[in-house]
Design an enzyme around this catalytic site. Structure first.
Site, PDB file in Angstrom:
ATOM      1  N   ASP A 258      -5.926  -6.043   2.634  1.00 48.72           N
ATOM      2  CA  ASP A 258      -6.710  -4.886   2.202  1.00 48.72           C
ATOM      3  C   ASP A 258      -7.105  -5.097   0.742  1.00 48.72           C
ATOM      4  OD1 ASP A 258      -7.596  -2.030   1.774  1.00 48.72           O
ATOM      5  OD2 ASP A 258      -6.790  -1.826   3.787  1.00 48.72           O
TER       6      ASP A 258
ATOM      7  N   HIS B 265      -9.944  -7.161   0.405  1.00 47.91           N
ATOM      8  CA  HIS B 265     -11.130  -6.309   0.343  1.00 47.91           C
ATOM      9  C   HIS B 265     -11.641  -6.113  -1.074  1.00 47.91           C
ATOM     10  CE1 HIS B 265     -10.080  -4.281   4.474  1.00 47.91           C
ATOM     11  NE2 HIS B 265     -10.254  -5.578   4.547  1.00 47.91           N
TER      12      HIS B 265
END
Length: 391
Positions: free
Chosen positions: A215, A238
């Site tokens: 993430d 991310h």
């Protein structure tokens, strides 16, 4: 030079200086912990912490080499003196992810000031938890590996974190924090394993280190002010994200954030601001992103005010006001043609956006030029900007 003296399991370091206080060192092994990777050492860690916390002089909690199994544990303050938590070994979570999975955290420092956490490794063994989530089973909520809550004057240095169930390191309601030279690792497919999450905190510095997760490398939540991030190697993951913001109506904003001198490699995003498309009074302002290198990043520069990760979208206009954002000297390659995307709120357009010295090229076999997309965004450009600004 310090001469160690051992008295009743407590190591005192005597320093030949009239101005240096005695430092009491509390070895967790002397309080019942065992570094065999199998024995539950939680109680030993807590006993060592309580002794250090009550010390009238600066104290060290010492974790020697070995693998120390601990369950969810809270190291609480306030403490009488400055504490160093020195880890030379490895802290490991139980194999059964349910043991820590519903606690919200694995290792919590709560209301502690004047704390240094240095060296060592923590391994939350999150694989079983991720598999449970992927299979759609009835899983626990998941635990953050290390939480610092209501803490002040804290240094975390040289720590390695592996395989957190969810967020690796969380900072909440804290101030004057420095995290340096960290190594954070989880597989690219692991869900919600943010490297570092900061919210409701001020005066946080994150400098040096590598973050490879499933993430955000670093996520910046509501109520964050005066945050400095530099010299980070991010990817996979991310990217570095402000938000998501605006999920609740009376949410605190984000202000004065700098991200500089960092490299993003094969991340989903580079630097991102994201908010939900629903009413509210939050904001993100006075943000500076500079001296960044993008290496095959899907969306190097992005503001997304229609954030909707699970397809149950509110389909309204975001109440979050994004303003005074500078992007300076950002270069490299985009894995998509749309290298710059400003998808802003129709009721609160982004304003004061500056693009300066940007060069992002499209990494594909046909060498198409990158493009910029703007919706409800007001700004300007200076210097050489590629792709051409859409303002």
């Amino acid at each position: 030079m310090a001469n160690p003296i051992c008295i009743s399991g407590i190591l005192f370091l005597s320093v030949f200086s009239l101005y240096s206080p005695l430092i009491a060192a509390y070895n967790v092994v002397n309080f019942g912990a065992r570094g065999d990777g199998r024995t539950d050492s939680t109680a030993g860690f807590l006993r060592a912490w309580m002794s250090a916390c009550s010390s009238a002089s600066p104290a060290t909690v010492y974790v020697p080499r070995g693998n120390f199994l601990i369950r969810a544990v809270s190291f609480s303050g306030p403490c009488r003196s400055r504490i160093q938590f020195q880890i030379d070994g490895t802290l490991v979570a139980p194999d059964n992810y349910y043991v820590i999975g519903n606690s919200g955290f694995w290792i919590l420092f709560y209301k502690v000031s004047r704390l240094t956490i240095s060296g060592g490794t923590i391994d939350a063994r999150g694989n079983g938890f991720w598999s449970c989530r992927k299979d759609g089973n009835n899983c626990p909520a998941g635990a953050r590996s290390m939480m610092l809550m209501w803490c002040n004057d804290v240094l975390v240095s040289g720590l390695t974190s592996y395989n957190s169930q969810t967020i690796h390191i969380g900072i909440d309601h804290s101030s004057n924090m420095k995290l340096q030279n960290l190594k954070i690792t989880a597989p690219s497919g692991s869900p919600n394993t943010d490297g570092i999450h900061v919210e409701s905190s001020t005066g946080v510095t994150i400098v040096g280190g590598t973050i490879k997760t499933g993430d955000d490398c670093i996520s910046i939540g509501p109520g964050t002010m005066n945050l400095w991030i530099s010299n980070i190697g991010c990817g996979p993951g991310h990217g570095i994200s402000i938000g998501s913001l605006g999920n609740s109506y009376h949410e605190a904003g984000v202000q004065n954030v700098t991200v500089t001198d960092s490299v993003f490699t094969e991340t989903e995003n580079g630097v991102r601001i994201k908010s939900w498309a629903k009413p509210g009074g939050s904001y993100a302002r006075s943000l500076l992103f500079k001296n960044l290198i993008m290496r095959s990043v899907a969306y190097p520069i992005i503001i997304d005010q229609k954030y909707c990760p699970d397809n149950s979208c509110p389909h309204q206009s975001s109440g979050v006001k994004v303003s005074q954002v500078i992007y300076r000297n950002i270069k490299g390659t985009s894995a998509t043609q749309q290298a710059v995307k400003f998808d802003c709120s129709s009721s609160n357009p982004c304003s004061g956006i500056t693009l300066q010295d940007i060069k992002l090229t499209y990494l594909n076999p046909f060498y198409k030029p990158t493009v910029a997309y703007c919706s409800n965004a007001i700004g300007r450009q200076s210097g050489a900007v590629f792709p051409k600004s859409c303002f």
